[in-house]
Structure formats: C-alpha cells, structure tokens
Design an enzyme around this catalytic site. Sequence first.
Site, PDB file in Angstrom:
ATOM      1  N   GLU A  68       8.522  11.303  30.460  1.00  0.00           N
ATOM      2  CA  GLU A  68       9.393  11.056  29.311  1.00  0.00           C
ATOM      3  C   GLU A  68       8.794   9.938  28.475  1.00  0.00           C
ATOM      4  OE1 GLU A  68      13.606  10.402  29.697  1.00  0.00           O
ATOM      5  OE2 GLU A  68      13.768  11.802  31.388  1.00  0.00           O
TER       6      GLU A  68
ATOM      7  N   GLU B 222      14.877   8.673  37.572  1.00  0.00           N
ATOM      8  CA  GLU B 222      15.210   7.323  37.095  1.00  0.00           C
ATOM      9  C   GLU B 222      16.281   6.648  37.952  1.00  0.00           C
ATOM     10  OE1 GLU B 222      15.954   6.988  32.935  1.00  0.00           O
ATOM     11  OE2 GLU B 222      13.989   7.773  32.371  1.00  0.00           O
TER      12      GLU B 222
END
Length: 470
Positions: free
Chosen positions: A378, A164
């Site tokens: 995720e 991320e």
Amino acid sequence: MENLQVKALPKEFLLGTATAAYQVEGATRVDGKGINMWDVYLQENSPFLPDPASDFYYRYEEDIALAAEHGLQALRLSISWVRIFPDIDGDANVLAVHYYHRVFQSCLKHNVIPFVSLHHFDSPQKMLETGDWLNRENIDRFIRYARFCFQEFTEVKHWFTINELMSLAAGQYIGGQFPPNHHFQLSEAIQANHNMLLAHALAVLEFHQLGIEGKVGCIHALKPGYPIDGQKENILAAKRYDVYNNKFLLDGTFLGYYSEDTLFHLNQILEANNSSFIIEDGDLEIMKRAAPLNTMFVMNYYRSEFIREYKGENRQEFNSTGIKGQSSFKLNALGEFVKKPGIPTTDWDWNIYPQGLFDMLLRIKEEYPQHPVIYLTENGTALKEVKPEGENDIIDDSKRIRYIEQHLHKVLEARDRGVNIQGYFIWSLQDQFSWANGYNKRYGLFFVDYETQKRYIKKSALWVKGLKRN
C-alpha cells in the site's frame, strides 16, 4: 509532469494495486454473509454505510479488467471472514467460497496475480464481543479460518495473515476510531499486537505444515519517526515512538522475540501510562519457530512522523473532514507529533515524505538481514475529487501521480542499494469506502460515481499504463 524521474521499471518488478473486502464489496447482507464488527458499529454510529461501497461484489470483473488494461500485474485484496464463516464457529458458506473462487479466477484470466489477506480490519462481531484479539481463544478461531482458506483457494499463491496490526490496535484502543472505541488503553493495544503476532506465527506454521504452495507473510504499516531537532529529549522520544510503532512488530516477525532494547523502551512507555502486557509461556518459542518461515515481508507506507518529547495528558484529534490542521497526537512518554517546516502534508494532515520510505527499506536490510523478499502493498494519497461533467472525461489527479512517482523512485533507489524489494502496490484500485472518513477521501486510480457506480479514468491510471519496462 515533465520532471518525473520514473519512466520505466525493471522487467521483473511487480506493479500492482490494492483493495480491501469491506471497503469495496458492498453486498453486506447478500448470500448469507455474517455480521462483522463494522456492520454493527457503522449502523449505530456513522452517517456513512459501506453498501454498496464500490459494488465490487458484482463488478469485480470490470475492475479487474481495468487493472489489467492499465498495466497492473497484481491485485491485493482480502477475504471477508464472515462471508466464509457467517458463524465463526459454524460451517463454511458455499456461496461465499464460490464467489471468491470466481474473483481469483478472474484475476488469473486477466493475468493479474492475486495477493490475498485473511484479515483486514474486519473481525467478526462475535469475535469483537468476546474480546477480539485480546482473547486468545479467538486465535484458535483465526487458525481454523486460515486453514480452510489455505486449503480451499489453491489458486492463490501469495497469502497475508493480518493487515496492519498496529493500525488496527491503535484504532481500537488508542485513538478510538475503530470499534470497540477505547481511548489510550496502552495495555490493550500492545497486548492485541502481541496476540496478533502470535496468531500470525501459528498461521505461518500451519501454512508450512499443510504443505501449501506459495508464499506467506503479514503486513505492517511502518511509519518512521524522526526527532524534530537535535535535542536529546526529542531524540529519545523518537526512539520510543519507533519502538512502539515499528521495532516491536519487526522484532516479533523476524526475530520471533523482542530484543532487550525493544522491551526497555516499550516498558518506559507502558510504565508511564500505568500499563503492561503479558507474554505467556510458549509464545516466544512459537514465534521463533515461525520467524524464518516467513517467505515474504510485506509493508505499507504512507507517511513519517516528526516527534517532540511529551509528558502530560494523552490527547488525539482525528482529521475526519480533510480540512488541514485538525489532527494532533500526544502520548505521555512516547511523544507529540509536530509539523516540520518544508514538509508538505495532505488535506488529512499526513506528511508527504518519500525519504522515510527509503530510510525504512534500508533499515530493514541492515537490521534484519534475514528478511525475505519485500513487497510494498500500500502506498498512495487521498484527494478530494468530483465527478467529471463528460461521460468520457479524464480526471486530472496530477498530485497523485507526483506522490506515487516520488515514492516509487525511492523504492527503485533502495533496490539499487541492494534492498530485495520486488513489488509496489498502489492504494487503491478504485475509490473506496474509508473506515473513518466515509466517501470524500478518494485514493483510487479510477473514480467511482457512488450513485451510478460508473468508473471514470484518472490521469494516474494512464501514467501507470505508460510506464515502460527495462
């Protein structure tokens, strides 16, 4: 829950779950571990400390067994850089190397495939003090670390370089929730993202030059942005937001350069905020060489945003309590986040919008047709949960089941439309320490009593276990 649409999964489709080293391991001063940026920051600024967190350092066998027993075929986890190299310029820590071998071997023993991240928001403190990803010398340090792990942990066949990128840079330089806690420094945020894309590209090239067996990619947290209505200025604001949060990263990963359209809109945001970033000679050549060598594309998805044009002072309020309505985001020339009637939100003000996941998957297929196999590593929702009264009580988290099922349904729908997505990972395996929320924000399929470290089963884990295979 009788209206759920997902009751079975394709036979070859991978169902997994996820963790991150600093959020679960605890043992922050054990076996020679070094100091990362969170060790210092939390000690000085937070009422919450990540020790013992979920005690995964000692309970990994129990947690991996729980995953296997409940039908989870893969576990995404990360390596702590400062466990492997307590001094990022020093020698490897043999105790840490042996520890991670034991973790990965436990996964394989339980027929759980390890998917491993090298960097998950946890830069070494020495790296932070020297500029973190803004300092290009730290890219060299990262490649040294990546090279060691690629060569040492040969039992791992799925590698992620950095987790991320935008979430990290925005937390550090826009919202200020992450150390070094800078606010609305657009130059720093975009430069850090570019440098991380370069670091990823160099790691991918290293992976292939070493002849490592397996797949490699990086992880992007993609958040679609939709105009709140059909007004031209709001449509343009949503476009700029999308370039800032998504397209800049997708271009850098899959094209190896930033398209004219991407740079045009990104520069509009930067100029409005007296900001800029630098692409040094040779950067794009490296990124272009690496782009076709990504052997998997990895994304995380939690929410979409609805955007209204905004010109004014930059402001952000972060919801750290779970009391609805406390968050806000306004960035000059990028836009303002607004709520759309009829779209539910979590207690932390995150929009629940599965259609956004479907739209993003279709977009990747259409705009980046050269992309490799996709894994969604995720997706999940946080709830406020309390310890059950009975030792064997099952926690009712039907809201989580509904959230997971709605998003999983959209993943399977995208597969039916030709998107090459082969895996879905639930965040998270067990309740974990949250970077900015401490311990009241629970994502796990298994409840953790942080006082005793006892695990309690949630209904969501049983629902996952009950999914059939076509």
